[in-house]
Structures are given as C-alpha cells and as structure tokens.
Design a protein around this motif. Structure first.
Motif, PDB file in Angstrom:
ATOM      1  N   ALA A   1      19.171 -68.768  21.580  1.00 23.76           N
ATOM      2  CA  ALA A   1      18.135 -68.534  20.570  1.00 23.76           C
ATOM      3  C   ALA A   1      17.957 -67.047  20.283  1.00 23.76           C
ATOM      4  O   ALA A   1      17.856 -66.636  19.121  1.00 23.76           O
ATOM      5  CB  ALA A   1      16.819 -69.157  21.029  1.00 23.76           C
TER       6      ALA A   1
ATOM      7  N   ARG B   1      15.816 -76.442  22.427  1.00 23.31           N
ATOM      8  CA  ARG B   1      17.262 -76.309  22.641  1.00 23.31           C
ATOM      9  C   ARG B   1      17.667 -76.839  24.010  1.00 23.31           C
ATOM     10  O   ARG B   1      18.782 -77.314  24.195  1.00 23.31           O
ATOM     11  CB  ARG B   1      17.684 -74.840  22.521  1.00 23.31           C
TER      12      ARG B   1
ATOM     13  N   LYS C   1       7.832 -65.766  27.611  1.00 24.21           N
ATOM     14  CA  LYS C   1       9.129 -65.570  26.952  1.00 24.21           C
ATOM     15  C   LYS C   1       9.759 -64.259  27.429  1.00 24.21           C
ATOM     16  O   LYS C   1      10.976 -64.174  27.631  1.00 24.21           O
ATOM     17  CB  LYS C   1       8.923 -65.557  25.428  1.00 24.21           C
TER      18      LYS C   1
ATOM     19  N   ARG D   1      18.577 -65.721  16.599  1.00 29.41           N
ATOM     20  CA  ARG D   1      17.402 -65.414  15.789  1.00 29.41           C
ATOM     21  C   ARG D   1      16.747 -64.077  16.120  1.00 29.41           C
ATOM     22  O   ARG D   1      15.911 -63.596  15.358  1.00 29.41           O
ATOM     23  CB  ARG D   1      16.360 -66.525  15.952  1.00 29.41           C
TER      24      ARG D   1
ATOM     25  N   THR E   1      12.055 -65.759  17.918  1.00 33.48           N
ATOM     26  CA  THR E   1      12.221 -66.959  18.739  1.00 33.48           C
ATOM     27  C   THR E   1      10.908 -67.326  19.415  1.00 33.48           C
ATOM     28  O   THR E   1      10.221 -66.459  19.960  1.00 33.48           O
ATOM     29  CB  THR E   1      13.291 -66.726  19.817  1.00 33.48           C
ATOM     30  N   THR E   2      10.567 -68.599  19.397  1.00 32.37           N
ATOM     31  CA  THR E   2       9.351 -69.065  20.070  1.00 32.37           C
ATOM     32  C   THR E   2       9.727 -69.826  21.344  1.00 32.37           C
ATOM     33  O   THR E   2      10.877 -70.257  21.505  1.00 32.37           O
ATOM     34  CB  THR E   2       8.544 -70.005  19.160  1.00 32.37           C
TER      35      THR E   2
ATOM     36  N   ARG F   1       8.759 -72.692  21.944  1.00 29.70           N
ATOM     37  CA  ARG F   1       9.065 -74.049  21.473  1.00 29.70           C
ATOM     38  C   ARG F   1      10.544 -74.157  21.077  1.00 29.70           C
ATOM     39  O   ARG F   1      11.201 -75.152  21.360  1.00 29.70           O
ATOM     40  CB  ARG F   1       8.164 -74.415  20.289  1.00 29.70           C
ATOM     41  N   ASP F   2      11.073 -73.116  20.411  1.00 25.76           N
ATOM     42  CA  ASP F   2      12.498 -73.090  20.055  1.00 25.76           C
ATOM     43  C   ASP F   2      13.367 -73.222  21.307  1.00 25.76           C
ATOM     44  O   ASP F   2      14.328 -73.993  21.344  1.00 25.76           O
ATOM     45  CB  ASP F   2      12.869 -71.766  19.367  1.00 25.76           C
TER      46      ASP F   2
END
Length: 211
Positions: free
Chosen positions: A31, A48, A63, A35, A40-41, A43-44
């Motif tokens: 991610a 994945r 994060k 991105r 990037t979150t 949640r992302d």
C-alpha cells in the motif's frame, strides 16, 4: 509485492511473527509503495491483508509503527550488506565491487520494499527518524571506509571521498525507483552494470595501485 521469483526464493519478512503481523506488514509495504504513506489508511492495509481494521491494532498501535518496523528491517539489511562487503577480504576495488553488486541486487530484487524503506523517511516520527538516520550514517561509513582504503592504497582516484560516497549510495538506491521485473535486465545484471560504473567513477585501476 516482492515475489519469490524477484527475491530468489527468499520469503520477505520471514523474521516477522506471528503470521498475522507479517501479513499486515506485507500489505503495508504494498500500500505504501502504491499510494504513498500519507494516502494509505489502516483500513487499506487491513483490507489488503484480508483482516478487519480492528485486527491491525492487535499487532501495531499505529500506521507509523508499521512504517517504522518496515524501515528498521530494511535499513538493518542494507547495513549488513555494506558492512559485510567493507569488512570482507580482498583489495578495495574487490570490496567496492562486492558492496555495489550486493546493494544494487537487493534494491532491484526487493524494489517494492526498498522504495518504501528509502523514500518514506520523512513520514517517521522524530525519534524513529533519528534512529533510521543513524543507521544510514553507518551505511555511509561502510562505503566511505572502502573508498578511503582504495585512495590510500593508490587503487582509486577520488579526491572528494565524502562526495563520492554520497554519489555511490545515491546511484545504488535509485535502482528501487525504476527497476521492474518486466525490464530487460535481472537484478544480477543490474548489479554487475552498476559495479562497473562505480569502479570507473572512482578511477579504479584494473591492475591495482599505480607503480
């Protein structure tokens, strides 16, 4: 993602346990590389990894903690590659050849990971950034040691060793930015090419010191 084909069969992040933590870390690498860290979150990342966002916080508080873990492991590996070459046997030219070949090979074979490791430094918290900068300085010192040895032995013509060190490391690291498995060269071939370029850059004499 750095596949088994890209990495010579090595499973990236095998040192990260348990499996759920490793899956999240691999997902974060993908991610962040695709991105960028800030876009990037959590949640992302969890999506994945096939997990819920809540599951991520079981293994990583934030994060940024994920990015720090990725960056620390990557920089430890980079330092190990360069220190091994700098402390190895042979002439300065042979050790510089080994350092550049291995360093470039790693950045090509693990280009997705390396892009995150090398280009997301500013996203780290101040204390983590200081820790990573210290590792980078050690990597710089390993290359500088080889160049200093070569200049003293008459193998290299490099009047500005600090500047040359920066140029060598920048050249190697940039491979992660452009390398693609769909390209014409393998990681080994890129390593050989860059080693030749660096040895020419420092004026390495094929027959050793000038008499």
């Amino acid at each position: 993602m750095d596949s088994a084909a890209e990495t010579g069969g090595y499973q990236p992040w095998s040192e990260v346990t348990p499996d759920a933590a490793r899956r999240l870390l691999v997902a974060a690498v993908e991610a962040f590389a695709e991105r960028g860290y800030h876009a990037t979150t959590t949640r992302d990342i969890a999506g994945r990894a096939g997990m819920s966002p809540a599951a991520l916080y079981i293994h990583y508080k934030t994060k940024e903690e994920l990015l720090h873990r990725i960056s620390r492991i990557g920089h430890d590996k980079a330092l190990d590659i360069l220190e091994t070459a700098a402390s190895g046997p042979g002439s300065a030219a042979e050790r510089l050849d080994a350092a550049v070949r291995s360093f470039v090979r790693w950045h090509a074979a693990h280009h997705t990971t390396a892009r995150v490791v090398q280009y997301e430094l500013d996203a780290l918290a101040p204390e983590h950034r200081s820790e990573i900068v210290a590792l980078r300085r050690q990597s710089d010192a390993a290359v500088r040691r080889i160049l200093d040895d070569g200049v003293r032995a008459g193998e290299f013509d490099a009047p500005d060793v600090p500047g040359t060190t920066l140029a060598v490391l920048s050249l190697c690291i940039d491979v992660a930015r452009w390398f693609s498995v769909a390209g014409q060269r393998t990681p080994d071939e890129v390593g050989a090419l860059y080693s030749d370029l660096v040895l020419r850059m420092v004026g390495a004499r094929p027959d050793g010191p000038q008499k």
